[in-house]
Design a protein around this motif. Structure first.
Motif, PDB file in Angstrom:
ATOM      1  N   THR A  93       0.817  -1.225   0.000  1.00 59.27           N
ATOM      2  CA  THR A  93       0.000   0.000   0.000  1.00 59.27           C
ATOM      3  C   THR A  93       0.851   1.277   0.000  1.00 59.27           C
ATOM      4  O   THR A  93       0.631   2.184  -0.815  1.00 59.27           O
ATOM      5  CB  THR A  93      -0.956   0.015   1.220  1.00 59.27           C
ATOM      6  N   LYS A  94       1.835   1.336   0.906  1.00 56.94           N
ATOM      7  CA  LYS A  94       2.628   2.561   1.057  1.00 56.94           C
ATOM      8  C   LYS A  94       3.462   2.864  -0.194  1.00 56.94           C
ATOM      9  O   LYS A  94       3.466   3.999  -0.690  1.00 56.94           O
ATOM     10  CB  LYS A  94       3.564   2.379   2.269  1.00 56.94           C
ATOM     11  N   PRO A 122      -2.088  -3.055  -3.837  1.00 57.65           N
ATOM     12  CA  PRO A 122      -3.299  -3.881  -3.775  1.00 57.65           C
ATOM     13  C   PRO A 122      -4.311  -3.385  -4.821  1.00 57.65           C
ATOM     14  O   PRO A 122      -4.778  -2.243  -4.726  1.00 57.65           O
ATOM     15  CB  PRO A 122      -3.796  -3.693  -2.342  1.00 57.65           C
ATOM     16  N   CYS A 123      -4.599  -4.237  -5.784  1.00 58.21           N
ATOM     17  CA  CYS A 123      -5.191  -3.814  -7.057  1.00 58.21           C
ATOM     18  C   CYS A 123      -6.494  -3.010  -6.936  1.00 58.21           C
ATOM     19  O   CYS A 123      -6.654  -1.992  -7.609  1.00 58.21           O
ATOM     20  CB  CYS A 123      -5.397  -5.045  -7.938  1.00 58.21           C
ATOM     21  N   THR A 144      -7.122  -5.094 -13.166  1.00 66.66           N
ATOM     22  CA  THR A 144      -7.254  -6.506 -13.550  1.00 66.66           C
ATOM     23  C   THR A 144      -8.083  -7.270 -12.515  1.00 66.66           C
ATOM     24  O   THR A 144      -8.742  -8.258 -12.856  1.00 66.66           O
ATOM     25  CB  THR A 144      -5.868  -7.162 -13.734  1.00 66.66           C
ATOM     26  N   GLY A 145      -8.053  -6.816 -11.261  1.00 67.41           N
ATOM     27  CA  GLY A 145      -8.943  -7.344 -10.228  1.00 67.41           C
ATOM     28  C   GLY A 145      -8.874  -8.853 -10.072  1.00 67.41           C
ATOM     29  O   GLY A 145      -7.778  -9.443 -10.000  1.00 67.41           O
ATOM     30  N   GLU A 175     -12.182  -8.802  -3.560  1.00 66.18           N
ATOM     31  CA  GLU A 175     -10.826  -8.244  -3.526  1.00 66.18           C
ATOM     32  C   GLU A 175      -9.833  -9.175  -4.238  1.00 66.18           C
ATOM     33  O   GLU A 175      -9.894 -10.392  -4.044  1.00 66.18           O
ATOM     34  CB  GLU A 175     -10.413  -8.120  -2.043  1.00 66.18           C
ATOM     35  N   HIS A 176      -8.929  -8.599  -5.054  1.00 61.64           N
ATOM     36  CA  HIS A 176      -7.794  -9.393  -5.539  1.00 61.64           C
ATOM     37  C   HIS A 176      -6.831  -9.490  -4.361  1.00 61.64           C
ATOM     38  O   HIS A 176      -5.884  -8.725  -4.227  1.00 61.64           O
ATOM     39  CB  HIS A 176      -7.116  -8.726  -6.735  1.00 61.64           C
ATOM     40  N   GLY A 177      -7.182 -10.386  -3.438  1.00 60.58           N
ATOM     41  CA  GLY A 177      -6.440 -10.495  -2.185  1.00 60.58           C
ATOM     42  C   GLY A 177      -7.035 -11.633  -1.379  1.00 60.58           C
ATOM     43  O   GLY A 177      -7.781 -12.474  -1.898  1.00 60.58           O
TER      44      GLY A 177
END
Ligand code: NAD
Length: 301
Positions: A93-94, A122-123, A144-145, A175-177
């Motif tokens: 993120t940063k 994070p997309c 792109t997710g 979330e792509h996560g």
């Protein structure tokens, strides 16, 4: 007018996408930009060497934001893949915020008015942050997710059921996560709903899709071919106004963020978002993902 695609961030993902685009002759002009000017230049020479053996020609321009003015698509692959090593894409993120804060004003100044396709993690939060920073309609800023996660889910299902991956349809969403989910109500195998086709362990398959990226990352410390392929497919859909559906990160007005859900993509980005009848459980997972993305976005603003 020349079909023009820009890529900002020529690391593992950016350069693999560039090679894919050049090999397939998808753009007439490719603009490569990286803060490491020498790296972008070196990669451009390597790509130009490949042109000698290709049936198509691509004009390759390096480190020139002005060349993005009339680009059809700009792909963001800026980042710092080393920052992700804590096992969660939110770890970037940063560094991603710093990269966008640097790149967005330059992109704006270029007069760019095409479609921004984000890969940077994070997309979903980063795509939302692009929507916050750029003066473009939200429909022109997508990520792109969960498209890559969808590939991974389809592969896991195909390998388990011994069918061709092309005959598995349906989507991963959210979330792509880590909070992504497989919307099993959308999944069809050989054109039958998966629940009717075979008995499977849904949790195990969804975990295989979620963990797919980490398996690759742990071995080679980045991922490239899958994401470059999906980014190329999406860029091609935009440039050719294909109006093709991708489960990409796109704006959901209910939550005020970009989040992975199917959208029809064409020349101006999102054309429409097909209505899905999610189950209550799937809807709860989607809402949970939206909360995580929103929290991450707030940290970036
Ligand atoms: N969305 C997905 O499914 C997916 C999949 C794989 C990777 N990714 C993400 O893609 C991004 C790139 O991954 P990678 O492995 O290529 O990373 P990388 O670290 O190899 O490359 C990133 C590049 O961006 C450049 N960069 C950073 N800040 C910049 C700036 N302000 N201006 C210009 N260039 C800048 C760096 O110099 C570097 O060359 C990462 O955020 C990664 O997490 C996303």
């Amino acid at each position: 007018m020349a079909r023009t695609i820009g890529i900002i961030g020529i690391g593992h993902v950016g350069v693999t996408t560039a090679f894919n685009l050049v090999s397939k002759g998808i753009a007439d002009k490719l603009v490569l930009i990286d803060q490491k000017a020498e790296l972008a230049e070196g990669e451009s020479y390597d790509l130009k060497d490949a042109l000698g053996g290709l049936p198509t020609y691509t004009d390759i321009v390096v480190n020139d934001y002005d060349a993005l003015k009339d680009a059809d698509v700009v792909i963001s692959a800026v980042g710092n893949i080393g920052a992700i090593s804590n096992g969660d894409r939110i770890g970037e993120t940063k560094t991603s915020k710093a990269a966008l804060d640097d790149v967005a004003p330059k992109l704006k100044a270029s007069g760019f008015h095409g479609v921004l396709l984000d890969i940077t993690n994070p997309c979903d939060a980063v795509t939302s942050y692009w929507q916050y920073l750029l003066d473009l309609p939200k429909s022109q800023i997508i990520g792109t997710g969960t498209s890559l996660d969808t590939y991974r889910m389809r592969r896991a299902v195909a390998e388990t059921l011994h069918v061709n991956v092309a005959d598995v349809r349906g989507y991963n969403m959210g979330e792509h996560g880590e909070s992504q989910f497989t919307a099993w109500s959308t999944v069809r195998v050989n054109n039958e709903p998966i629940a009717e086709y075979a008995k499977v362990d849904y949790d195990q398959l969804a975990d295989a899709a979620r963990a797919g990226g980490w398996k690759i990352y742990n071995a080679k410390h980045y991922t490239s071919y899958g994401i470059a392929t999906i980014a190329t497919e999406m860029a091609q859909a935009i440039i050719s106004d294909a109006k093709r559906i991708f489960p990409c990160a796109n704006y959901d007005p209910e939550f005020g963020i970009a989040i992975g859900h199917p959208a029809t993509i064409g020349k101006l980005g999102v054309v429409n978002t097909p209505e899905l009848k999610l189950t209550d459980d799937e809807r709860a997972k989607y809402v949970h993902s939206a909360g995580i993305i929103k929290d991450t976005l707030e940290k970036m603003k």
